[in-house]
Motif scaffolding. Structure first.
Motif, short mmCIF file in Angstrom:
data_model
loop_
_atom_site.label_atom_id
_atom_site.label_comp_id
_atom_site.label_asym_id
_atom_site.label_seq_id
_atom_site.Cartn_x
_atom_site.Cartn_y
_atom_site.Cartn_z
N THR A 101 1.03 -1.13 0.00
CA THR A 101 0.08 -0.14 0.05
C THR A 101 1.03 1.18 -0.01
OG1 THR A 101 -1.71 -1.06 1.31
CG2 THR A 101 -1.84 1.33 1.28
N ILE A 102 0.38 1.97 -1.11
CA ILE A 102 1.43 3.58 -0.86
C ILE A 102 1.18 4.28 0.57
CG2 ILE A 102 1.77 5.75 -1.97
CD1 ILE A 102 2.43 3.23 -3.61
N ASP A 103 2.20 4.49 1.15
CA ASP A 103 2.36 5.32 2.42
C ASP A 103 2.36 6.80 1.91
OD1 ASP A 103 2.20 5.89 5.14
OD2 ASP A 103 4.50 5.71 5.01
N MET A 104 3.63 7.27 1.39
CA MET A 104 3.91 8.40 0.98
C MET A 104 4.50 8.63 -0.24
SD MET A 104 5.33 10.00 4.58
CE MET A 104 5.69 11.67 3.95
N ILE A 105 4.36 9.63 -0.94
CA ILE A 105 5.15 10.02 -2.22
C ILE A 105 5.61 11.62 -2.28
CG2 ILE A 105 3.10 10.54 -3.42
CD1 ILE A 105 4.55 8.98 -5.88
N THR A 106 7.04 11.62 -2.66
CA THR A 106 7.56 13.01 -2.80
C THR A 106 6.85 13.94 -3.68
OG1 THR A 106 9.30 12.37 -4.34
CG2 THR A 106 9.79 12.38 -1.76
N GLU A 107 6.68 15.13 -3.69
CA GLU A 107 5.93 16.11 -4.47
C GLU A 107 6.42 16.13 -5.70
OE1 GLU A 107 5.69 20.10 -3.34
OE2 GLU A 107 5.20 19.78 -1.15
N ASP A 108 7.81 15.86 -6.10
CA ASP A 108 8.16 15.34 -7.37
C ASP A 108 7.91 14.26 -7.91
OD1 ASP A 108 10.17 13.97 -6.01
OD2 ASP A 108 11.84 15.34 -6.56
N HIS A 109 7.37 13.35 -7.11
CA HIS A 109 7.28 11.77 -7.60
C HIS A 109 8.35 10.87 -7.90
CE1 HIS A 109 3.76 14.34 -8.78
NE2 HIS A 109 3.02 13.31 -7.87
N ASN A 110 9.61 11.31 -7.24
CA ASN A 110 10.77 10.48 -7.45
C ASN A 110 10.88 9.31 -6.54
OD1 ASN A 110 11.75 11.66 -9.82
ND2 ASN A 110 12.61 13.41 -8.60
N VAL A 111 10.35 9.50 -5.26
CA VAL A 111 10.59 8.65 -4.01
C VAL A 111 8.96 8.36 -3.61
CG1 VAL A 111 11.65 8.15 -1.70
CG2 VAL A 111 12.93 9.58 -3.42
N VAL A 112 9.05 7.15 -3.40
CA VAL A 112 7.63 6.58 -2.92
C VAL A 112 7.98 5.44 -1.61
CG1 VAL A 112 7.34 4.50 -4.39
CG2 VAL A 112 5.42 5.41 -3.52
N TRP A 113 7.22 5.57 -0.80
CA TRP A 113 7.13 4.87 0.58
C TRP A 113 6.17 3.82 0.37
CZ3 TRP A 113 8.82 9.62 0.80
CH2 TRP A 113 10.02 9.91 1.27
N VAL A 114 6.34 2.62 0.78
CA VAL A 114 5.14 1.56 0.71
C VAL A 114 5.21 0.89 2.11
CG1 VAL A 114 5.01 1.24 -1.89
CG2 VAL A 114 6.17 -0.16 -0.23
N HIS A 115 4.03 0.44 2.42
CA HIS A 115 3.70 -0.59 3.53
C HIS A 115 3.60 -2.02 2.81
CE1 HIS A 115 4.02 1.74 7.31
NE2 HIS A 115 3.05 2.64 6.41
N THR A 116 4.32 -2.86 3.05
CA THR A 116 4.28 -4.31 2.38
C THR A 116 3.32 -5.07 3.20
OG1 THR A 116 5.73 -5.39 3.88
CG2 THR A 116 6.56 -4.25 1.83
N THR A 117 2.65 -5.96 2.17
CA THR A 117 1.55 -6.61 2.80
C THR A 117 1.87 -7.84 2.82
OG1 THR A 117 0.04 -5.26 1.84
CG2 THR A 117 -1.04 -7.44 2.40
N PRO A 118 1.99 -8.96 3.97
CA PRO A 118 1.16 -8.67 5.12
C PRO A 118 2.10 -8.28 6.18
CG PRO A 118 1.84 -10.97 4.96
CD PRO A 118 2.08 -10.43 3.63
N THR A 119 3.37 -8.19 6.04
CA THR A 119 4.27 -7.84 7.20
C THR A 119 4.31 -6.49 7.68
OG1 THR A 119 6.09 -7.39 5.45
CG2 THR A 119 5.91 -9.71 6.06
N LEU A 120 3.89 -5.44 6.73
CA LEU A 120 3.74 -4.37 7.05
C LEU A 120 5.17 -3.67 7.28
CD1 LEU A 120 0.66 -3.83 9.33
CD2 LEU A 120 0.83 -3.25 7.06
N GLN A 121 6.12 -3.97 6.62
CA GLN A 121 7.39 -3.38 6.53
C GLN A 121 7.24 -1.87 5.77
OE1 GLN A 121 9.77 -6.40 4.62
NE2 GLN A 121 10.96 -6.79 6.43
N ARG A 122 7.93 -0.87 6.04
CA ARG A 122 7.88 0.08 5.43
C ARG A 122 9.16 0.41 4.62
NH1 ARG A 122 8.40 6.41 6.79
NH2 ARG A 122 7.07 7.22 5.31
N LYS A 123 8.91 0.40 3.20
CA LYS A 123 10.03 0.36 2.20
C LYS A 123 9.98 1.75 1.52
CE LYS A 123 10.80 -4.32 1.54
NZ LYS A 123 11.16 -5.34 0.63
N ALA A 124 11.18 2.29 1.15
CA ALA A 124 11.21 3.45 0.29
C ALA A 124 12.12 3.13 -1.00
CB ALA A 124 12.08 4.64 1.09
N PHE A 125 11.59 3.75 -2.11
CA PHE A 125 12.05 3.53 -3.38
C PHE A 125 12.31 4.81 -4.29
CE2 PHE A 125 9.44 -0.51 -2.72
CZ PHE A 125 10.57 -1.28 -2.52
N ASP A 126 13.38 4.80 -4.74
CA ASP A 126 13.56 5.83 -5.74
C ASP A 126 13.22 5.37 -7.24
OD1 ASP A 126 15.65 7.16 -8.01
OD2 ASP A 126 15.65 8.45 -6.29
#
Length: 72
Positions: free
Chosen positions: A37-62
Motif C-alpha cells: 500500500t502506498i504510504d507517502m510519495i514526494t511532491e516530485d514523484h521521485n521517491v515513494v514509501w510503501v507498507h508491504t502486505t502482510p508484514t507491514l514493513q515500510r520501504k522507500a524506493f527511488d
C-alpha cells in the motif's frame, strides 16, 4: 582483448499517478513481487514509501532503482 561492456539499462517509472492509501504490486529488479500500500510519495514523484502486505514493513524506493509499482 575483451569487448567493451555496455551500460545496464535502468528502468525509470513515472509515479505521478500514485496516491497514499492506494493498493499496488511492487516488482523488484530481482524478480521478487509482493502486494503493498502506498504510504507517502514526494511532491516530485521521485521517491515513494510503501507498507508491504502482510508484514507491514515500510520501504522507500527511488524511481531510478528499477522498481515497478503497478496499481491493483
Amino acid at each position: 582483448m575483451q569487448p567493451a561492456s555496455t551500460p545496464t539499462e535502468t528502468i525509470s517509472q513515472n509515479w505521478a499517478g500514485l496516491t497514499p492509501g492506494q493498493h499496488v504490486t511492487v516488482a523488484e529488479p530481482t524478480g521478487h513481487r509482493y502486494p503493498a500500500t502506498i504510504d507517502m510519495i514526494t511532491e516530485d514523484h521521485n521517491v515513494v514509501w510503501v507498507h508491504t502486505t502482510p508484514t507491514l514493513q515500510r520501504k522507500a524506493f527511488d524511481r531510478r532503482e528499477g522498481i515497478i509499482i503497478t496499481p491493483v
